[in-house]
Design a protein around this motif. Structure first.
Motif, mmCIF file in Angstrom:
data_model
loop_
_atom_site.group_PDB
_atom_site.id
_atom_site.type_symbol
_atom_site.label_atom_id
_atom_site.label_comp_id
_atom_site.label_asym_id
_atom_site.label_seq_id
_atom_site.Cartn_x
_atom_site.Cartn_y
_atom_site.Cartn_z
ATOM 1 N N ILE A 255 -3.455 9.354 16.679
ATOM 2 C CA ILE A 255 -3.806 8.929 15.322
ATOM 3 C C ILE A 255 -4.806 7.775 15.418
ATOM 4 C CG2 ILE A 255 -2.931 8.090 13.115
ATOM 5 C CD1 ILE A 255 -1.835 10.797 13.853
ATOM 6 N N ALA A 256 -5.976 7.949 14.832
ATOM 7 C CA ALA A 256 -6.981 6.879 14.840
ATOM 8 C C ALA A 256 -6.495 5.705 13.999
ATOM 9 C CB ALA A 256 -8.313 7.408 14.298
ATOM 10 N N SER A 257 -6.876 4.503 14.401
ATOM 11 C CA SER A 257 -6.416 3.312 13.689
ATOM 12 C C SER A 257 -6.857 3.327 12.227
ATOM 13 C CB SER A 257 -6.961 2.061 14.376
ATOM 14 O OG SER A 257 -8.386 2.102 14.443
ATOM 15 N N GLY A 258 -8.007 3.961 11.943
ATOM 16 C CA GLY A 258 -8.486 4.023 10.566
ATOM 17 C C GLY A 258 -7.654 4.931 9.679
ATOM 18 N N ASP A 259 -6.818 5.773 10.301
ATOM 19 C CA ASP A 259 -5.975 6.691 9.536
ATOM 20 C C ASP A 259 -4.569 6.145 9.326
ATOM 21 O OD1 ASP A 259 -8.040 8.531 9.412
ATOM 22 O OD2 ASP A 259 -7.460 9.494 11.294
ATOM 23 N N ILE A 260 -4.318 4.916 9.745
ATOM 24 C CA ILE A 260 -3.013 4.292 9.580
ATOM 25 C C ILE A 260 -3.072 3.302 8.419
ATOM 26 C CG2 ILE A 260 -1.238 2.870 10.667
ATOM 27 C CD1 ILE A 260 -2.158 3.946 13.346
ATOM 28 N N THR A 261 -2.131 3.424 7.508
ATOM 29 C CA THR A 261 -2.070 2.541 6.340
ATOM 30 C C THR A 261 -0.919 1.558 6.520
ATOM 31 O OG1 THR A 261 -2.925 4.302 4.924
ATOM 32 C CG2 THR A 261 -1.843 2.439 3.838
ATOM 33 N N TYR A 262 -1.249 0.267 6.413
ATOM 34 C CA TYR A 262 -0.227 -0.765 6.592
ATOM 35 C C TYR A 262 0.151 -1.377 5.247
ATOM 36 C CZ TYR A 262 1.969 -5.169 7.890
ATOM 37 O OH TYR A 262 2.847 -6.225 8.011
ATOM 38 N N ASN A 263 1.447 -1.489 4.989
ATOM 39 C CA ASN A 263 1.961 -2.119 3.771
ATOM 40 C C ASN A 263 2.528 -3.476 4.163
ATOM 41 O OD1 ASN A 263 3.569 -2.946 1.549
ATOM 42 N ND2 ASN A 263 3.800 -0.801 0.889
ATOM 43 N N GLY A 264 1.815 -4.552 3.714
ATOM 44 C CA GLY A 264 2.232 -5.902 4.082
ATOM 45 C C GLY A 264 3.563 -6.313 3.475
ATOM 46 N N GLN A 265 3.894 -5.798 2.305
ATOM 47 C CA GLN A 265 5.150 -6.188 1.667
ATOM 48 C C GLN A 265 6.374 -5.616 2.389
ATOM 49 O OE1 GLN A 265 4.750 -4.903 -2.402
ATOM 50 N NE2 GLN A 265 3.501 -6.683 -2.989
ATOM 51 N N VAL A 268 5.464 -1.975 6.950
ATOM 52 C CA VAL A 268 5.579 -0.602 7.453
ATOM 53 C C VAL A 268 4.194 0.031 7.504
ATOM 54 C CG1 VAL A 268 6.471 1.712 6.964
ATOM 55 C CG2 VAL A 268 7.929 -0.286 6.616
ATOM 56 N N SER A 269 3.888 0.678 8.628
ATOM 57 C CA SER A 269 2.638 1.428 8.765
ATOM 58 C C SER A 269 2.933 2.913 8.628
ATOM 59 C CB SER A 269 1.992 1.164 10.132
ATOM 60 O OG SER A 269 1.634 -0.209 10.247
ATOM 61 N N THR A 270 2.100 3.611 7.905
ATOM 62 C CA THR A 270 2.307 5.042 7.687
ATOM 63 C C THR A 270 1.052 5.821 8.072
ATOM 64 O OG1 THR A 270 1.561 4.867 5.387
ATOM 65 C CG2 THR A 270 3.938 4.656 5.803
ATOM 66 N N PHE A 271 1.246 7.079 8.461
ATOM 67 C CA PHE A 271 0.136 7.979 8.764
ATOM 68 C C PHE A 271 0.578 9.408 8.468
ATOM 69 C CE2 PHE A 271 2.543 7.269 12.648
ATOM 70 C CZ PHE A 271 2.812 8.568 13.074
ATOM 71 N N THR A 272 -0.386 10.298 8.336
ATOM 72 C CA THR A 272 -0.122 11.698 8.017
ATOM 73 C C THR A 272 -0.507 12.580 9.193
ATOM 74 O OG1 THR A 272 -0.565 11.269 5.681
ATOM 75 C CG2 THR A 272 -0.617 13.567 6.394
ATOM 76 N N LEU A 273 0.378 13.507 9.559
ATOM 77 C CA LEU A 273 0.097 14.394 10.687
ATOM 78 C C LEU A 273 -0.934 15.452 10.316
ATOM 79 C CD1 LEU A 273 3.671 14.942 12.155
ATOM 80 C CD2 LEU A 273 1.803 13.665 13.175
ATOM 81 N N GLY A 274 -1.073 15.799 9.057
ATOM 82 C CA GLY A 274 -2.023 16.820 8.650
ATOM 83 C C GLY A 274 -1.324 17.925 7.889
ATOM 84 N N ALA A 275 -2.041 18.572 7.014
ATOM 85 C CA ALA A 275 -1.459 19.610 6.156
ATOM 86 C C ALA A 275 -0.922 20.761 6.994
ATOM 87 C CB ALA A 275 -2.522 20.113 5.182
ATOM 88 N N GLY A 276 0.331 21.095 6.752
ATOM 89 C CA GLY A 276 0.933 22.239 7.422
ATOM 90 C C GLY A 276 1.301 22.016 8.863
#
Length: 298
Positions: A255-265, A268-276
């Motif tokens: 997972i590229a770092s640009g595809d990881i979303t971090y929630n400061g509150q 938690v960092s989240t990412f998506t594996l891809g459709a299907g």
């Protein structure tokens, strides 16, 4: 023996020696040792031939209910005069599968009952009865009937069985059955059965160079997965030495770092594996992270 063998109904046809495209005799006046060979198997049962596998004792040929051995008997050369097909054994064989080599023995599947059976045949020779053992006896009530794919690794003493989920008559399944054994001094000292659950339904599988490859399917999406059977330099590990453990069944995805979303509150960092990708499965995800020069992990 430097010939190509073709199976046609009840016949085995071998080409000329060193002439894989040539199925014609050189002359009708005399029989040459290099001439093609055409033999018919015979029995009180139907003997339509489905597959064959080479052994030290000859070519073991499979019909739906019997096995035959193509050999030259006691003669050294396989010629039109010495070649013969002899009855070997009577075990049901699943024509949708292929026999496999286990090094010094061969294995084959039969699916005539509620569950499939896996047989191992050894001591194959023209003048002696083979030794046949059913290795699935201890899991007989559990082993799936529709098993068709078999992947073998003689280096790792392991067999993996799966169902081709794309066949119309087969129920889609993500299960892979495994048989692991240990040979010592020419004897099987230990063996065990186990079962894996893949992230998606299995379509095809094979083992190459200590790596297990599986084609998985969900809906219209197909993925090619790679699993290390033996520890390698790039095998994913969890933990730190000396308390690190190998990931035996991993589905590695970068997972590229640009595809990881971090929630400061929530931190938690989240990412998506891809459709299907694995939409229908609940997965436990283990992450390995990179670190900078200062040792800070990301």
């Amino acid at each position: 023996r430097n010939r190509i063998a073709l199976l046609s109904e009840e016949n085995v046809i071998l080409s000329r020696v060193n002439g894989y495209h040539n199925f014609w005799v050189k002359t009708a006046m005399a029989i040459s040792n290099a001439d093609p060979i055409d033999l018919q198997s015979s029995s009180t049962y139907p003997t339509k031939l489905f597959d064959a596998i080479e052994t030290a004792g000859g070519l073991v040929i499979f019909s739906a209910s019997e096995q035959f051995l193509l050999s030259s008997g006691a003669e050294a050369l396989l010629t039109p005069e010495t070649a013969k097909i002899a009855y070997l054994s009577s075990y049901s064989f699943n024509p949708d599968t292929v026999p496999i080599s286990l090094g010094t023995t061969i294995g084959f599947l039969n699916s005539t009952a509620r569950q499939a059976r896996f047989y191992e045949m050894g001591n194959i020779a023209a003048k002696t009865e083979p030794e046949v053992q059913e290795q699935t006896k201890i899991v007989g009530e559990l082993f799936p009937r529709k098993i068709t794919n078999v992947a073998a690794s003689t280096e790792n003493d392991i067999l993996l069985f799966s169902v081709d989920s794309t066949l119309p008559s087969h129920t889609a399944t993500s299960e892979v059955w495994g048989y692991k054994f240990f040979e010592s001094g020419g004897k099987r000292s230990q063996s065990a059965w186990f079962r894996w659950t893949m992230p998606n339904n299995v379509v095809y599988q094979t083992i190459l160079d200590d790596v297990y490859y599986a084609v998985l399917n969900t809906g219209s999406t197909f993925t090619l997965e790679k699993f290390d059977i033996k520890l390698t330099s790039d095998t994913p590990m969890i933990g730190s030495p000396p308390d690190e453990n190998r990931v035996h069944l991993d589905t590695k995805k970068t997972i590229a770092s640009g595809d990881i979303t971090y929630n400061g509150q929530t931190d938690v960092s989240t990412f998506t594996l891809g459709a299907g990708y694995y939409s229908s499965k609940n997965l436990t995800v283990y992450c390995t992270t990179d670190s900078d020069a200062a040792g800070k992990s990301y």
